[in-house]
Scaffold this active site. Structure first.
Site, mmCIF file in Angstrom:
data_model
loop_
_atom_site.group_PDB
_atom_site.id
_atom_site.type_symbol
_atom_site.label_atom_id
_atom_site.label_comp_id
_atom_site.label_asym_id
_atom_site.label_seq_id
_atom_site.Cartn_x
_atom_site.Cartn_y
_atom_site.Cartn_z
ATOM 1 N N HIS A 61 -30.845 -11.134 -50.688
ATOM 2 C CA HIS A 61 -32.203 -11.371 -49.725
ATOM 3 C C HIS A 61 -32.110 -10.325 -48.817
ATOM 4 O O HIS A 61 -30.998 -9.666 -48.388
ATOM 5 C CB HIS A 61 -31.830 -12.554 -49.139
ATOM 6 C CG HIS A 61 -32.348 -13.971 -49.990
ATOM 7 N ND1 HIS A 61 -32.669 -14.963 -49.237
ATOM 8 C CD2 HIS A 61 -32.588 -14.007 -51.186
ATOM 9 C CE1 HIS A 61 -32.984 -16.070 -50.163
ATOM 10 N NE2 HIS A 61 -32.793 -15.260 -51.547
ATOM 11 N N GLU A 63 -32.068 -10.033 -45.483
ATOM 12 C CA GLU A 63 -31.108 -10.139 -44.304
ATOM 13 C C GLU A 63 -29.827 -9.746 -44.820
ATOM 14 O O GLU A 63 -28.848 -9.254 -44.116
ATOM 15 C CB GLU A 63 -30.736 -11.765 -43.883
ATOM 16 C CG GLU A 63 -32.194 -12.214 -43.425
ATOM 17 C CD GLU A 63 -33.102 -12.837 -44.478
ATOM 18 O OE1 GLU A 63 -33.361 -12.456 -45.646
ATOM 19 O OE2 GLU A 63 -33.651 -14.163 -44.040
ATOM 20 N N CYS A 91 -33.647 -18.722 -44.861
ATOM 21 C CA CYS A 91 -33.186 -19.869 -45.777
ATOM 22 C C CYS A 91 -31.698 -20.046 -45.143
ATOM 23 O O CYS A 91 -31.241 -19.443 -44.485
ATOM 24 C CB CYS A 91 -32.955 -19.402 -47.000
ATOM 25 S SG CYS A 91 -31.691 -18.178 -47.709
ATOM 26 N N CYS A 94 -29.115 -17.086 -45.479
ATOM 27 C CA CYS A 94 -29.093 -16.053 -44.629
ATOM 28 C C CYS A 94 -28.853 -16.496 -43.196
ATOM 29 O O CYS A 94 -28.268 -15.944 -42.411
ATOM 30 C CB CYS A 94 -30.750 -15.504 -44.686
ATOM 31 S SG CYS A 94 -30.720 -14.699 -46.416
#
Lengths: 163, 163
Positions: A61, A63, A91, A94
């Site tokens: 992801h 992040e 999420c 993260c």
């Protein structure tokens, strides 16, 4: 009008714009368009966009990529005094990574009502039982951050409507 | 005695033993001793131990390394039909990564009352609001998994007691 707030907000907008540049890179690669930058002392020290499909890696992801790059820049895993700007509410993975890295502040654009863990389903960043808490600012360039997501999923639906 | 349960439990013990081998590698490197393996069709396809200090990377928990290796082995980010064995109850980041990877089952050894998110502080893996749920089995080789952690922190405390 509170000038300090205004100044702070403009700074937030400037860095969120950079997170949006990252989100656009993901969009152009047909990835879910989320972007992130990590900032220390007014400088971007890590940036990332979602690469889950292209790298076939569930961890990648925006992040996570931005945090790892920032840790590499600083030469240590503690990102104390660092802030992270993300286009969409993180999420659980993260949000957890932000805690693990001891990030000072999270600024995000739009909420994710289905999986967001910083206000929507949970607020993992402000649970005093963990050994770290992160300040949260939300709704910075909310419209733009939300728009690129809606546009991406609209295109996707259109593609599948053909059949 | 339920033989099926016994058979399943012995399998769990065998894979947890491998996760403990990983935890020992972390211990030997002076890292918090947590290990993990990812299993598909009775075979280990990913393994990892905590490398946060040595790699100066806040993301590199045992689970993350094992999951990325498994995704690489399979050539895709979806670890459906895979199980993960971890010596200690996952933190929010790793619980989130397990959901992101769509892992079928988590088997863990001992609880982490301070940061565990699979029963202790939260149960992120069994929240029907997320788009995936993961089955959970706990307390497999609990004593051994807990012992290596206690031993590690005892040694650490002793080191600092000298001063």
């Amino acid at each position: 009008m509170d000038l300090e707030f205004t100044h702070e907000y403009l700074t937030h907008e400037a860095f969120m714009q950079e997170a949006l540049v990252e989100a656009q890179k993901a969009y152009d690669m047909d990835e879910v368009p989320i972007g992130a930058v990590v900032v220390k002392d007014g400088k971007i020290i890590g940036r990332g966009h979602n690469l889950r499909e292209s790298e076939k890696d569930p961890i990648l992801h925006a992040e996570i990529i931005a945090i790892r790059q920032a840790a590499q820049t600083l030469g240590g895993w503690r990102l104390t005094d660092c802030d992270i700007y993300v286009t969409i509410e993180p999420c659980p993975m993260c949000a957890g990574a932000i805690l693990q890295a001891r990030i000072r502040q999270l600024v995000f654009g739009a909420r994710d009502p289905k999986a967001g863990c910083v206000g929507s389903l949970y607020n993992l960043l402000q649970d005093a039982r963990f050994n770290h808490q992160t300040e949260v600012v939300e709704a910075v360039l909310e419209e733009e951050c939300s728009h690129i997501m809606k546009d991406y999923f609209r295109q996707k639906r259109k593609k599948y409507d053909k059949f």
